[in-house]
Design an enzyme around this catalytic site. Structure first.
Site, short mmCIF file in Angstrom:
data_model
loop_
_atom_site.label_atom_id
_atom_site.label_comp_id
_atom_site.label_asym_id
_atom_site.label_seq_id
_atom_site.Cartn_x
_atom_site.Cartn_y
_atom_site.Cartn_z
NE ARG A 46 -9.99 -1.20 6.46
CZ ARG A 46 -10.89 -2.02 7.01
NH1 ARG A 46 -10.82 -2.27 8.31
NH2 ARG A 46 -11.83 -2.58 6.27
CG HIS A 78 -5.56 -0.23 -1.50
ND1 HIS A 78 -5.82 1.03 -0.99
CD2 HIS A 78 -6.57 -1.02 -1.05
CE1 HIS A 78 -6.92 0.99 -0.25
NE2 HIS A 78 -7.39 -0.24 -0.27
CE1 TYR A 136 -2.39 -3.80 2.73
CE2 TYR A 136 -4.22 -2.25 2.76
CZ TYR A 136 -3.64 -3.44 3.18
OH TYR A 136 -4.33 -4.27 4.03
CG ASN A 171 -7.13 -12.71 1.69
OD1 ASN A 171 -7.02 -11.80 2.49
ND2 ASN A 171 -6.43 -12.75 0.57
CG HIS A 178 -14.10 3.59 1.51
ND1 HIS A 178 -13.57 3.52 0.24
CD2 HIS A 178 -13.44 2.67 2.25
CE1 HIS A 178 -12.63 2.58 0.20
NE2 HIS A 178 -12.53 2.05 1.40
NE ARG A 236 -18.08 -6.45 7.41
CZ ARG A 236 -18.71 -6.14 6.30
NH1 ARG A 236 -18.07 -6.11 5.17
NH2 ARG A 236 -19.99 -5.82 6.33
NE ARG A 265 -6.54 -6.59 -4.25
CZ ARG A 265 -7.04 -5.67 -3.44
NH1 ARG A 265 -6.42 -4.51 -3.31
NH2 ARG A 265 -8.16 -5.87 -2.77
#
Length: 708
Positions: A376, A590, A469, A48, A436, A406, A562
């Site tokens: 993704r 998430h 997630y 992270n 997204h 990314r 979160r």
């Protein structure tokens, strides 16, 4: 009204993120977490932080170099001031990480698992490692000294190097060895699967042999982190008409941007530190030294390679996402969705029902087309297989794949080529706007004309992260939602960001404005108003201001956030009616849920969007209303479990710090409760511990409903 930061209830996003990563690291302190999982949390904290420096710190350096003065609207800090605060706040995190690493490693040694330094090896092990170095490592190394004939090399981003200060005939030179990526991160000692040594420590031990006849004065392991915040929409890439090729250029550019951080493994390597500081043109504040491993991706390999008898007591009890009890495995998914809306709650429930729906659609003669947005994907994806099969079966398949996700750019480029080869129509979205959203539309021809099945989710179509997630995935036959989804895909195909939608909230055109209207609606109710928000991050200034206004009107605002939270709750006269907590646990929280109002008047949405300006104004996002009562009840159960969590929840206080919730009579870990609840709905043996937690869950639901 004045500047937002002058009103005294906001904080800087970067510093808020560092607090989030501190909460991740703090999970390694929790003795109720199995010891290898604690080591994994240290590894997650490390990766992270790497990404934070590459992207957030990198972008701040870019802003600091601009002539225009940029002031953060949450804190009043300039980019240089933010960088200074970041460098200051990260130092103690390195110290905490190092302390926790050695605490965890000492406990692992009690369990017979050893991360060793060379000097700790037995004599016979040293001989074997020396032989491995000679035969397997030394032949592929590329050592180099730096002098007039050997210029300073480009040091790649996030790669481990060995640095040495060398002396020969009264002359000192710097030497460097990149650790080849082809080498494993750790070497297991012969005859053991529980004793291992880092490959960089092996090379460091034999560095004097590599650089003979030089004398080694100082030696260290080091790593350079570079700015990776490259914008594919910049003019430098604009001349490339093929967007896939443009993204390939971006990936190449990313590897050569300016350094933002230097990590060293040796506190005594003063000469090397000074030399690299000069060559990389960085300040002393950007240098971090730690004796613990600089990179910790090896942890996942370690866990997977341990013998099951050794691994099992040191990791979380195994949990496999279940097939939901209300969905029949033997019946058609298409027919079940046509009967009633269905909700999948990952990772407690499996992604398989949605994948089965896609597989059926690929082979159903009545299905005309499948359209989907992809952000993704896993490296292995059944979803791609089914989309390709649909195209090969003559159906129209449109895939809007975001190549700018990314660090997943190359994976998405590869998948786009595979899908295109199978006959799918591939589109890439918009300049300056990432797509997204997580939405899939199946169009079929029925007796009464064209009919739609729509899936809208909060998370990616990634079959790996769906097990890690927490996310929600709605499957609906609601034709109004389907008509909006059809309009959405039409607009995406003709590059129209300003479409009109009746039920779906779509950013950048209507999501934020509708959320603000819904907050206003609750403000008009005063103390009878209610807002519940579950998101990953809150940075949008307009939404923050509106939430503060709601608090001042007496509206009860509860948020589970979160990560980044730029609003500070509990400040009298400003945010006193706002409560914020963060949950960091076994799974990455998430899902995004927005609720406004009480009871039958409540309006509920699930969404792909956090309340960040980038999501509300600079991305294509979709929020979907929840109309089905059973689905709403299921989402309420998730909300209720998390509101009562007192084990993994941390409450954001008015001073900006997070504290653990006070423990009620029973300890509540919401993620464990939701695992048990998922198991409860399928026919499997139930343990006494699960029965106890199920009883607690029932009590909590009763209390929550009574309090409402």
């Amino acid at each position: 009204m004045g500047k937002l930061y002058e009103r005294g209830f906001t904080q800087n996003r970067e510093l808020s993120w560092l607090k989030f990563n501190d909460r991740v690291l703090s999970e390694a302190m929790d003795e109720t977490v199995p010891i290898l999982e604690r080591l994994k949390f240290i590894s997650i904290f490390t990766s992270n932080l790497d990404e934070f420096f590459m992207i957030r710190v990198g972008s701040l350096f870019d802003l600091a170099n601009l002539e225009k003065k940029n002031i953060d609207n949450k804190s009043g800090l300039t980019p240089k001031e933010q960088l200074s605060r970041i460098f200051e706040d990260v130092k103690p995190l390195y110290q905490k990480r190092e302390q926790l690493f050695y605490e965890v490693e000492s406990q692992l040694r009690l369990q017979g698992v050893f991360y060793l330094k060379y000097k700790e090896l037995e004599e016979n092990e040293k001989k074997q490692i020396k032989q491995s170095f000679k035969l397997s490592i030394a032949p592929i190394l590329s050592p180099q000294i730096i002098d007039t004939h050997h210029p300073f090399p480009h040091l790649a981003n996030n790669i481990i190097y060995i640095g040495v200060m060398l002396r020969h005939k009264k002359k000192e030179v710097f030497g460097v060895i990149p650790v080849p990526s082809i080498l494993p991160d750790i070497f297991y000692l012969p005859g053991s699967d529980t004793r291992y040594i880092g490959v960089e420590n092996i090379i460091l031990e034999f560095v004097d042999k590599i650089f003979e006849p030089y004398i080694v004065v100082e030696k260290t392991v080091f790593c350079v982190t570079r700015n990776a915040d490259v914008n594919p929409d910049d003019e430098v890439f604009a001349d490339e008409p093929d967007f896939r090729k443009r993204m390939q250029k971006v990936l190449g550019q990313r590897r050569r941007l300016a350094p933002v951080r230097l990590e060293l493994s040796n506190f005594e390597s003063e000469k090397i530190s000074a030399y690299l500081m000069e060559k990389l043109k960085i300040s002393e504040k950007q240098i971090y030294t730690t004796t613990s491993p600089l990179k910790m991706a090896y942890v996942y390999e370690l866990i997977s390679k341990l013998p099951e008898s050794k691994r099992k007591p040191l990791v979380y009890q195994e949990f496999t996402p279940v097939w939901p009890g209300n969905i029949k495995q033997t019946e058609s998914m298409i027919q079940q969705v046509e009967k009633s809306d269905l909700l999948l709650s990952y990772p407690y429930e499996s992604m398989e029902p949605f994948l089965k729906l896609l597989k059926e659609a690929a082979n159903d003669p009545s299905v005309i087309s499948i359209k989907i947005t992809i952000y993704r994907l896993a490296s292995k994806a059944k979803l791609v297989e089914y989309l390709c099969a649909a195209a090969e079966n003559g159906k129209s398949v449109t895939v809007l794949i975001e190549l700018r996700a990314r660090f997943d750019e190359q994976n998405n480029i590869d998948w786009s080529e595979r899908l295109e080869d199978a006959g799918c129509n591939i589109i890439y979205g918009f300049d300056f706007y990432k797509v997204h959203s997580k939405i899939c539309l199946i169009t079929k021809k029925g007796r009464n004309g064209i009919r739609y099945l729509t899936q809208v989710g909060t998370g990616n179509y990634n079959e790996k992260t769906a097990k890690l997630y927490t996310d929600l995935s709605l499957l609906t036959y609601n034709q109004k939602i389907g008509e909006d989804a059809a309009e959405f895909f039409k607009n995406m195909s003709i590059a129209n960001l300003q479409g009109e939608y009746h039920d779906l909230l779509v950013a950048p055109v209507s999501l934020k404005s509708t959320v603000l209207q819904l907050i206003d609606q609750e403000i008009s109710k005063g103390q009878n108003g209610r807002i519940f928000i579950k998101i990953n991050s809150l940075t949008d200034a307009q939404i923050i201001e509106k939430l503060a206004e709601a608090s001042c009107a007496g509206v009860q605002v509860k948020m589970i956030i979160r990560g980044i939270c730029c609003i500070i709750p509990g400040i009298p006269g400003k945010t006193e009616n706002i409560q914020v907590c963060s949950i960091v646990g076994r799974y990455l929280e998430h899902a995004r849920i927005y609720c406004f109002g009480y009871g039958t008047q409540e309006q509920m949405y699930i969404s792909s969007a956090d309340f960040m300006t980038r999501n509300t104004e600079r991305r294509v996002e979709v929020a979907c209303p929840i109309y089905d009562e059973k689905v709403r009840a299921k989402i309420h159960e998730i909300i209720e479990a998390q509101e009562y969590d007192n084990q993994k929840a941390r409450v954001l206080m008015a001073d900006g710090n997070y504290v653990k919730k006070s423990t009620m009579q029973e300890m509540v870990d919401s993620q464990q409760l939701l695992m048990d609840h998922a198991i409860q709905n399928v026919a499997v043996p139930i343990t006494q511990e699960t029965k106890k937690r199920r009883f607690i869950f029932g009590q909590l639901l009763h209390k929550w409903r009574k309090n409402r």
